[in-house]
Design a protein around this motif. Structure first.
Motif, PDB file in Angstrom:
ATOM      1  N   SER A 198      10.726 -28.785  60.890  1.00 55.13           N
ATOM      2  CA  SER A 198       9.483 -28.204  60.479  1.00 55.13           C
ATOM      3  C   SER A 198       8.966 -28.441  59.377  1.00 55.13           C
ATOM      4  O   SER A 198       7.954 -27.677  59.028  1.00 55.13           O
ATOM      5  CB  SER A 198       9.758 -26.641  60.937  1.00 55.13           C
ATOM      6  N   THR A 199       9.582 -29.067  58.501  1.00 58.39           N
ATOM      7  CA  THR A 199       9.024 -29.327  57.139  1.00 58.39           C
ATOM      8  C   THR A 199       8.660 -30.659  56.894  1.00 58.39           C
ATOM      9  O   THR A 199       9.168 -31.496  57.524  1.00 58.39           O
ATOM     10  CB  THR A 199      10.154 -28.968  55.988  1.00 58.39           C
ATOM     11  N   ARG A 200       7.676 -30.908  56.040  1.00 53.83           N
ATOM     12  CA  ARG A 200       7.320 -32.319  55.692  1.00 53.83           C
ATOM     13  C   ARG A 200       7.126 -32.546  54.125  1.00 53.83           C
ATOM     14  O   ARG A 200       6.909 -31.271  53.558  1.00 53.83           O
ATOM     15  CB  ARG A 200       6.248 -32.652  56.468  1.00 53.83           C
ATOM     16  N   LYS A 218       3.496 -21.497  50.188  1.00 53.22           N
ATOM     17  CA  LYS A 218       3.215 -22.650  51.192  1.00 53.22           C
ATOM     18  C   LYS A 218       2.798 -23.885  50.243  1.00 53.22           C
ATOM     19  O   LYS A 218       3.306 -25.160  50.756  1.00 53.22           O
ATOM     20  CB  LYS A 218       2.398 -22.356  52.279  1.00 53.22           C
ATOM     21  N   ALA A 277       5.311 -32.689  50.751  1.00 48.51           N
ATOM     22  CA  ALA A 277       4.031 -32.285  50.526  1.00 48.51           C
ATOM     23  C   ALA A 277       3.328 -33.528  49.899  1.00 48.51           C
ATOM     24  O   ALA A 277       3.752 -34.499  49.474  1.00 48.51           O
ATOM     25  CB  ALA A 277       3.849 -31.557  49.168  1.00 48.51           C
ATOM     26  N   TYR A 315       5.432 -26.766  55.744  1.00 51.06           N
ATOM     27  CA  TYR A 315       4.577 -27.148  57.078  1.00 51.06           C
ATOM     28  C   TYR A 315       5.033 -26.279  58.138  1.00 51.06           C
ATOM     29  O   TYR A 315       6.269 -26.276  58.555  1.00 51.06           O
ATOM     30  CB  TYR A 315       4.709 -28.489  57.522  1.00 51.06           C
TER      31      TYR A 315
END
Lengths: 106, 131
Positions: A102-104, B20, A106, B26
């Motif tokens: 769920s993370t990418r 965020k 930046a 994300y």
């Protein structure tokens, strides 16, 4: 003590479900500890502010009577249960919806 | 002040969006985020409504804009979307920070590289972790 019983039960159920079904609880214990510590700290700051201001009024008969320093201790469990159910739903939907991280970057 | 609870939520939301952005978190796709927030909000609004009905706590209308749905002020309903979003952001930041501090190559990494070369594929094509 009704709020106490409900808060303890919800917290324990949320913790148990995470230990059973949330893979991050097995794979990255450090992240779990950091997230819970930050959530608890944020809760102590913001909930004390709002309880001190009087947004919510608690019935003393429904709590055990312990406050830190303004908010009932049950509120801390309420907040942590809210967090645990949130991350449980989040990690469980990861498997069903996209199956990806769920993370990418930046 | 009538909008004080709403202002508090706006402050939390602004902090969440700031976090965020700073950590490049994300929270998607939208379907996943929506399912998560709806599940948690439904569960906790139900608990809140029952607790208010049972007299465990109440709201001071001095700090509320006004509209209620059942025994729940609009701000309290919004609370169960805004705060879980904040918690999710913390969760993803914690995962990101702790994962980035893990050693990039395991002790057995050398043999993994050799095997990859022998098969003529990069580790990423073989399902390995992307750099």
């Amino acid at each position: 003590m009704e709020y106490t019983v409900a808060a303890v039960m919800m917290f324990l159920v949320a913790l148990g479900l995470n230990l059973k079904f949330n893979p991050v609880f097995q794979q990255n214990k450090k992240a779990v500890i950091v997230a819970l510590a930050v959530a608890a700290l944020a809760q102590l700051i913001f909930d004390n502010m709002t309880v001190w201001r009087g947004f919510w009024r608690f019935n003393d008969a429904a709590t055990v009577g312990l406050r830190i320093p303004f908010m009932p201790v049950e509120n801390l469990l309420f907040g942590l249960a809210l967090m645990l159910f949130t991350v449980l739903a989040w990690e469980c939907t990861a498997k069903r919806v996209n199956g990806k991280s769920s993370t990418r970057n930046a | 002040m009538a909008a004080e609870y709403a202002m508090y939520l706006a402050f939390v939301l602004a902090g969440t969006l700031g976090l965020k952005r700073v950590f490049g978190v994300y929270l998607g796709p939208a379907e996943r985020l929506g399912k998560t927030l709806l599940f948690v909000a439904a569960l906790f609004i139900a608990w809140d409504a029952l607790a208010v009905w049972a007299g465990q706590w109440s709201f001071d209308t001095t700090f509320l804009i006004g509209p209620f749905i059942g025994n729940q002020p609009l701000e309290e309903i919004a609370f169960f979307f805004v705060v879980p979003l904040f918690y999710l952001t913390i969760w993803e930041v914690a995962k990101k920070i702790t994962e980035s501090r893990k050693p990039k190559m395991p002790k057995s990494g050398k043999s993994i590289t050799v095997r990859s070369r022998r098969n003529g594929q990069s580790p990423s094509k073989r399902g390995g972790r992307r750099p």
